[in-house]
Write a protein that holds these residues in place. Structure first.
Motif, mmCIF file in Angstrom:
data_model
loop_
_atom_site.group_PDB
_atom_site.id
_atom_site.type_symbol
_atom_site.label_atom_id
_atom_site.label_comp_id
_atom_site.label_asym_id
_atom_site.label_seq_id
_atom_site.Cartn_x
_atom_site.Cartn_y
_atom_site.Cartn_z
ATOM 1 N N HIS A 17 11.732 -5.713 -6.150
ATOM 2 C CA HIS A 17 10.215 -6.035 -6.375
ATOM 3 C C HIS A 17 9.255 -7.346 -4.890
ATOM 4 O O HIS A 17 7.945 -7.291 -5.877
ATOM 5 N N CYS A 69 6.307 2.193 -7.926
ATOM 6 C CA CYS A 69 7.700 1.839 -8.448
ATOM 7 C C CYS A 69 7.991 1.380 -9.794
ATOM 8 O O CYS A 69 6.861 2.106 -10.260
ATOM 9 N N CYS A 78 8.413 0.008 -11.546
ATOM 10 C CA CYS A 78 8.068 -1.114 -12.234
ATOM 11 C C CYS A 78 5.524 -1.528 -12.535
ATOM 12 O O CYS A 78 5.272 -1.982 -13.138
ATOM 13 N N LYS A 80 3.723 -1.177 -9.876
ATOM 14 C CA LYS A 80 3.064 -2.193 -8.577
ATOM 15 C C LYS A 80 3.522 -1.057 -7.634
ATOM 16 O O LYS A 80 4.193 0.192 -7.670
ATOM 17 N N CYS A 90 7.039 -1.856 -3.327
ATOM 18 C CA CYS A 90 8.084 -1.698 -3.792
ATOM 19 C C CYS A 90 8.848 -1.790 -2.849
ATOM 20 O O CYS A 90 8.799 -0.447 -2.202
HETATM 21 ZN ZN LIG Z 1 8.436 -3.277 -8.482
#
Ligand SMILES: [Zn+2]
Length: 303
Positions: A161, A171, A173, A175, A178
């Motif tokens: 990440h 991503c 996640c 964000k 990444c």
């Molecule tokens: Zn990520």
């Protein structure tokens, strides 16, 4: 007397358990379906039954090691893991320890694989190395000065990440940009689809590897872009911890001619002169089928 540990690998689909000896023999492997237990208490009760069976068959068990997504080594808690069905914080180390009276350690799956490489794999004699697990995502663990790095929060070592492309791909996640969004099985498939305009359904990273081996140009370019990005991530990590080796684990590590070999060259070209040709880039020597269990069990044997 030989000592044993119980390894538990908790995944979204399956939970694997086994008795593991200090020398790495994996015995009495069992698998339960994680999703069959919507109620976490029932899940813990089933794990305890299995652990008690192991205790009956083997008297020299010194502890339990658990590898699980989002598991925190310090707190023993699985925190809000997106791939698990239980959404609350799970105090799994405490819950098991109290019921079966065995010392229990947890960590996230990539860190468990890292300790596994140290105890049972190619890193036995190394005090400084990086483990990178290439699967659905990109996991990593850092061994520095002969210790796995957990950091202040217990979650250190998230190479997947780091931002490799500001405002790049979104991503898992949430964000943007990444490393994992590019350098993982799903990232490779996405890159291939972008290049080839492919609309083939259910493409896997293994399919892209087969295509590349058969001379498909788009597949070869997808791997080239994959190792370009991975080399940036890996070389940056090398500059920070100066490891003796970087181990690559997972299905994609088998695509040696498209992953490991180009990575060696590209990483070297990105390093400072005094770092070049020092860090080895190697395929993990953990057996793929037992790596997660070995990693989890090894937490108990780690110094
Ligand atoms: Zn990520």
């Amino acid at each position: 007397m030989k000592k044993y540990s119980i390894g538990i690998d908790i995944g979204g689909t399956n939970t694997q358990t086994a008795l593991v000896s200090e020398s790495g023999e994996v015995l009495e492997k069992k698998v339960i379906k994680t999703k069959d237990y919507p109620n976490y208490t029932d899940y813990i009760d089933t794990l305890c039954e299995i652990i008690n069976q192991y205790k009956e068959s083997q008297k020299d068990i010194i502890g339990i090691g658990i590898g699980a997504p989002n598991a925190n080594y310090y707190s023993g808690i699985i925190e809000n893991a997106p791939n698990l069905i239980w959404k609350e914080d799970l105090y799994i180390a405490k819950d098991l320890q109290e019921k079966v009276n065995l010392k229990t350690k947890v960590t996230n799956d990539a860190n468990a694989a890292t300790v596994g490489e140290k105890i049972y794999g190619g890193a036995k004699d190394l005090s400084d190395f990086i483990m990178i697990t290439l699967g659905t995502g990109l996991g990593s663990g850092f061994y520095v000065n002969n210790k796995l790095v957990y950091g202040f929060t217990g979650s250190a070592g998230e190479l997947g990440h780091i931002i490799i492309e500001p405002n790049g791909r979104t991503c898992g996640c949430k964000k943007k940009g990444c490393l994992e969004a590019y350098c993982s099985a799903s990232g490779l498939v996405k890159t291939y689809q972008e290049i080839s305009y492919s609309v083939e359904a259910n493409l896997t990273a293994a399919d892209i590897y087969s295509k590349a081996k058969a001379g498909n140009i788009s597949a070869a370019i997808a791997f080239d872009k994959f190792t370009d990005k991975l080399a940036v991530g890996v070389s940056n990590a090398i500059l920070i911890t100066s490891p003796e080796a970087v181990f690559i684990f997972g299905g994609l590590a088998n695509a040696e001619e498209f992953v490991i070999e180009p990575l060696k060259e590209k990483v070297n070209s990105l390093l400072l002169a005094n770092f070049r040709n020092k860090t080895k880039i190697l395929k993990s020597s953990l057996p793929e089928s037992d790596a997660a269990i070995l990693g989890a069990a090894s937490l108990v044997f780690e110094l």
